[in-house]
Design an enzyme around this catalytic site. Structure first.
Site, PDB file in Angstrom:
ATOM      1  N   GLY A 185      -6.964  11.384  12.115  1.00  0.00           N
ATOM      2  CA  GLY A 185      -6.385  10.045  12.166  1.00  0.00           C
ATOM      3  C   GLY A 185      -6.665   9.401  13.509  1.00  0.00           C
ATOM      4  O   GLY A 185      -6.969  10.097  14.474  1.00  0.00           O
ATOM      5  N   CYS A 243      -8.792  17.882  13.260  1.00  0.00           N
ATOM      6  CA  CYS A 243      -8.800  16.858  14.295  1.00  0.00           C
ATOM      7  C   CYS A 243      -7.358  16.445  14.669  1.00  0.00           C
ATOM      8  O   CYS A 243      -6.652  17.221  15.288  1.00  0.00           O
ATOM      9  CB  CYS A 243      -9.659  15.677  13.848  1.00  0.00           C
ATOM     10  SG  CYS A 243     -10.154  14.656  15.234  1.00  0.00           S
ATOM     11  N   TYR A 244      -6.901  15.284  14.249  1.00  0.00           N
ATOM     12  CA  TYR A 244      -5.516  14.907  14.573  1.00  0.00           C
ATOM     13  C   TYR A 244      -4.557  15.990  14.049  1.00  0.00           C
ATOM     14  O   TYR A 244      -3.543  16.297  14.694  1.00  0.00           O
ATOM     15  CB  TYR A 244      -5.171  13.548  13.953  1.00  0.00           C
ATOM     16  CG  TYR A 244      -3.769  13.074  14.263  1.00  0.00           C
ATOM     17  CD1 TYR A 244      -3.477  12.433  15.454  1.00  0.00           C
ATOM     18  CD2 TYR A 244      -2.733  13.277  13.346  1.00  0.00           C
ATOM     19  CE1 TYR A 244      -2.182  12.010  15.743  1.00  0.00           C
ATOM     20  CE2 TYR A 244      -1.444  12.861  13.624  1.00  0.00           C
ATOM     21  CZ  TYR A 244      -1.171  12.214  14.827  1.00  0.00           C
ATOM     22  OH  TYR A 244       0.112  11.794  15.105  1.00  0.00           O
ATOM     23  N   HIS A 285     -14.973  18.025  12.412  1.00  0.00           N
ATOM     24  CA  HIS A 285     -14.825  17.620  11.012  1.00  0.00           C
ATOM     25  C   HIS A 285     -15.687  18.501  10.117  1.00  0.00           C
ATOM     26  O   HIS A 285     -16.903  18.359  10.093  1.00  0.00           O
ATOM     27  CB  HIS A 285     -15.190  16.143  10.850  1.00  0.00           C
ATOM     28  CG  HIS A 285     -14.152  15.251  11.425  1.00  0.00           C
ATOM     29  ND1 HIS A 285     -13.036  14.853  10.727  1.00  0.00           N
ATOM     30  CD2 HIS A 285     -14.016  14.715  12.659  1.00  0.00           C
ATOM     31  CE1 HIS A 285     -12.265  14.100  11.490  1.00  0.00           C
ATOM     32  NE2 HIS A 285     -12.847  13.997  12.673  1.00  0.00           N
ATOM     33  N   GLU A 334     -15.651  18.424   6.966  1.00  0.00           N
ATOM     34  CA  GLU A 334     -15.947  17.740   5.703  1.00  0.00           C
ATOM     35  C   GLU A 334     -17.223  16.908   5.745  1.00  0.00           C
ATOM     36  O   GLU A 334     -17.719  16.484   4.708  1.00  0.00           O
ATOM     37  CB  GLU A 334     -14.750  16.863   5.287  1.00  0.00           C
ATOM     38  CG  GLU A 334     -14.414  15.696   6.204  1.00  0.00           C
ATOM     39  CD  GLU A 334     -13.554  16.081   7.412  1.00  0.00           C
ATOM     40  OE1 GLU A 334     -13.577  17.251   7.810  1.00  0.00           O
ATOM     41  OE2 GLU A 334     -12.881  15.201   7.961  1.00  0.00           O
ATOM     42  N   GLY A 389     -18.911  -4.079 -17.626  1.00  0.00           N
ATOM     43  CA  GLY A 389     -20.278  -3.569 -17.534  1.00  0.00           C
ATOM     44  C   GLY A 389     -20.437  -2.682 -16.314  1.00  0.00           C
ATOM     45  O   GLY A 389     -21.423  -1.976 -16.172  1.00  0.00           O
ATOM     46  N   GLY A 390     -19.431  -2.684 -15.423  1.00  0.00           N
ATOM     47  CA  GLY A 390     -19.456  -1.799 -14.256  1.00  0.00           C
ATOM     48  C   GLY A 390     -19.129  -0.369 -14.673  1.00  0.00           C
ATOM     49  O   GLY A 390     -18.669  -0.130 -15.789  1.00  0.00           O
ATOM     50  N   VAL A 391     -19.349   0.565 -13.744  1.00  0.00           N
ATOM     51  CA  VAL A 391     -19.191   1.982 -14.080  1.00  0.00           C
ATOM     52  C   VAL A 391     -17.750   2.315 -14.495  1.00  0.00           C
ATOM     53  O   VAL A 391     -17.530   2.966 -15.515  1.00  0.00           O
ATOM     54  CB  VAL A 391     -19.574   2.859 -12.854  1.00  0.00           C
ATOM     55  CG1 VAL A 391     -19.380   4.326 -13.162  1.00  0.00           C
ATOM     56  CG2 VAL A 391     -20.998   2.581 -12.437  1.00  0.00           C
ATOM     57  N   ASP A 392     -16.775   1.843 -13.713  1.00  0.00           N
ATOM     58  CA  ASP A 392     -15.406   2.307 -13.948  1.00  0.00           C
ATOM     59  C   ASP A 392     -14.855   1.846 -15.298  1.00  0.00           C
ATOM     60  O   ASP A 392     -14.314   2.647 -16.061  1.00  0.00           O
ATOM     61  CB  ASP A 392     -14.475   1.834 -12.825  1.00  0.00           C
ATOM     62  CG  ASP A 392     -14.987   2.266 -11.457  1.00  0.00           C
ATOM     63  OD1 ASP A 392     -15.792   3.207 -11.419  1.00  0.00           O
ATOM     64  OD2 ASP A 392     -14.594   1.666 -10.455  1.00  0.00           O
ATOM     65  N   LYS A 435     -15.255   8.325  -7.365  1.00  0.00           N
ATOM     66  CA  LYS A 435     -16.382   7.662  -8.031  1.00  0.00           C
ATOM     67  C   LYS A 435     -17.409   8.664  -8.584  1.00  0.00           C
ATOM     68  O   LYS A 435     -17.879   8.529  -9.712  1.00  0.00           O
ATOM     69  CB  LYS A 435     -17.071   6.736  -7.018  1.00  0.00           C
ATOM     70  CG  LYS A 435     -18.069   5.798  -7.627  1.00  0.00           C
ATOM     71  CD  LYS A 435     -17.351   4.592  -8.161  1.00  0.00           C
ATOM     72  CE  LYS A 435     -18.234   3.509  -8.648  1.00  0.00           C
ATOM     73  NZ  LYS A 435     -17.445   2.323  -8.997  1.00  0.00           N
TER      74      LYS A 435
END
Ligand code: XMP
Length: 513
Positions: free
Chosen positions: A57, A84-85, A170, A172, A225-228, A369
């Protein structure tokens, strides 16, 4: 199917979501939660919890209003991993000291592991890691040992007797070469997690859940028409077939042949019930004379909502409104990361009309996503739909700069199509994160054959980005850009000049409006 084995307490790092994704990629279900959750709440809400991660953070632990954690987690017996934080928070709560470092570390750093531990199993003693911190430990807490150092900092610590770990770097991000191994070690050697998070199981469990919830009632969904929204529609359709009705609004602000493509893909291939509303004139009319981007967004959002509400009101048996909300949207609104500053209002076409009396159905709200895409592929949606670049809700409404007219949208559709189809032909499309054309409200002089022309300028833009918060430009070679330009000017009446936008984000935004 889905047991939350790991929770990540969010302290606002830009990498928090990435941490959750990394863990889920290892088939362990992780959730990002507000750091204010008490141990009692965690225990009640997540009975299968195997470990707790404290994220990074931007704050400093010595600030008067620094974000803390319920100290009861340290006596819970569960493994804890501060990143980290998170490491600085653990240090602070165990009476060590954290201060501003004289040499801040941002970017690549050399990690030196001092002695073997479970956390660093199968990780070399010397390796490159990614650091991003201004504060560091200046006094170790008495009950902890040092596990690793970097050139300027204590880089990893562990409690003498409990499974409480902290790292300053990090794990990740991909720049930490053995980051995935370190995360794996925490999950499987320290927390004893089991791998039970698979998309195929997600689909079958979700289908059952939707059937039980909806029973014989009807559902409506705004298909963009979008992915989601497409994946949400396909999933719900698999569960309840023609109890689902999709509403697809052709706003006149869509890409070339988009409306035909959407109808073809979902109506014919998926046998979905779709009501198509041709509303282009309504949108052009409402946008007449309007130049200011936020006003355009608001108008587009409002017209869309009105049309959608009218259609929904006609479907008297519909009790549920389905939406393609995904996990990052949920995190944004429920954790501290939701407090960041709004630069653009991102009114989504397809958004929820507030006053409609429906129960919400959001089958993708736990997915990232890339997980949504995997579900789409498993459901058999065409890859060209699943892996396409994002397209903003207001569509060409914010890509025709200034006043929007049908004539300008028609020009832009052709330009955009040439650019994108040439990227596909040259195998460049999937290397970029988002690419598009905008039409500028400027005419310039040109010459074609023996004639003087006075036509519009269009700008091409293509960027690489992971989270769309920052972006760098796609470095095309000149030859490709020249070929695209030649085709645009030869084939599109009304354009006589093409420019390529080389602004990164920041300082530019991805869209021009
Ligand atoms: P900016 O332009 O803010 O864009 O750098 C970041 C990402 O957001 C998309 N974008 C929008 N998406 N409604 C949307 O649904 C909007 O109003 C909107 N404005 C920008 C943009 O395409 C990029 O992917």
């Amino acid at each position: 199917m889905k047991q939350t084995q790991i929770i990540i307490l969010d302290y606002g790092s830009q990498y928090t979501q990435l941490l959750a994704r990394r863990i889920r990629d290892l088939h362990v279900y992780a959730e990002v939660v507000n750091h204010r959750l008490t141990w009692l709440e965690m225990h009640q809400q997540y009975p299968d919890l195997k470990g707790i991660v404290l994220s990074g953070g931007p704050a400093s632990i010595y600030d008067a209003d620094a974000y803390l954690v319920d100290p009861a987690i340290f006596d819970s017996g569960l493994p804890i991993f501060g990143v980290c934080y998170g490491l600085q928070l653990i240090t602070h709560l165990y009476h060590g000291s954290v201060e501003r470092a004289s040499k801040q570390e941002f970017g690549q750093a050399k990690l030196k592991i001092l002695h073997p531990t479970k956390l660093f199993t199968d990780v070399p003693d010397n390796q490159d890691v990614w650091m991003s911190h201004a504060d560091h430990i200046t006094k170790m807490p008495d009950t902890f040992e040092k596990l690793a150092t970097s050139e300027h900092s204590i880089a990893a610590i562990k409690h003498h007797s409990k499974e409480i770990y902290g790292i300053q770097f990090h794990a990740e991000v991909t720049h930490t070469l053995y980051g995935e191994q370190i995360v794996k070690n925490f999950l499987f050697l320290i927390c004893n997690c089991t791998q039970d998070w698979f998309m195929s199981e997600f689909i079958s469990a979700k289908v059952e859940e939707i059937r039980t919830l909806v029973r014989d009632q009807e559902v409506i969904l705004g298909l963009s028409g979008g992915v989601d929204s497409s994946v949400a529609a396909a999933l719900i359709s698999k569960a309840i077939g023609d109890q689902l009705t999709c509403i697809f609004v052709d706003t006149g602000l869509l890409r070339l042949n988009e409306s035909e493509k959407v109808m073809h893909a979902y109506e014919q291939n998926f046998m979905m019930k779709i009501i198509k509303v041709d509303a282009a004139d309504q949108f052009y009319q409402a946008l007449k004379g309007v130049e200011e981007p936020e006003t355009k967004r608001k108008i587009i959002g409002k017209v869309f909502t009105d049309i959608f509400s009218d259609q929904a009101a006609k479907l008297q048996h519909a009790h549920f409104l389905a939406q393609g909300t995904i996990y990052p949207d949920v995190i944004e609104s429920s954790t501290i990361s939701g407090t960041s500053k709004v630069i653009k209002s991102h009114h989504n076409v397809g958004g929820l009309p507030d006053d409609l009396n429906f129960k919400l159905l959001e089958p993708l709200r736990t997915l990232f996503k890339d997980e949504v895409r995997k579900v789409g592929v498993e459901l058999g949606l065409p890859e060209s739909m699943i892996y396409r670049h994002p397209f903003p809700g207001p569509g060409l409404g914010i890509r025709v700069i200034g006043e929007v007219t049908k004539e300008k949208c028609d020009i832009l559709r052709l330009v955009d199509d040439i650019f994108l189809s040439m990227m596909v032909e040259h195998d460049l499309y999937h290397q970029a994160s988002q690419s598009f054309a905008t039409l500028l409200p400027v005419k310039t002089v040109g010459v074609m054959g023996d004639n003087r022309t006075y036509d519009y300028v269009c700008a091409l833009r293509s960027v690489q980005s992971v989270d769309f918060m920052t972006a760098t430009i796609s470095r095309f070679d000149w030859e490709f850009l020249e070929k695209v330009t030649t085709r645009i000017i030869n084939e599109v009446d009304g354009v006589n000049r093409v420019v390529y936008d080389i602004t990164s984000k920041p300082p530019g935004t991805i869209e021009w409006e």
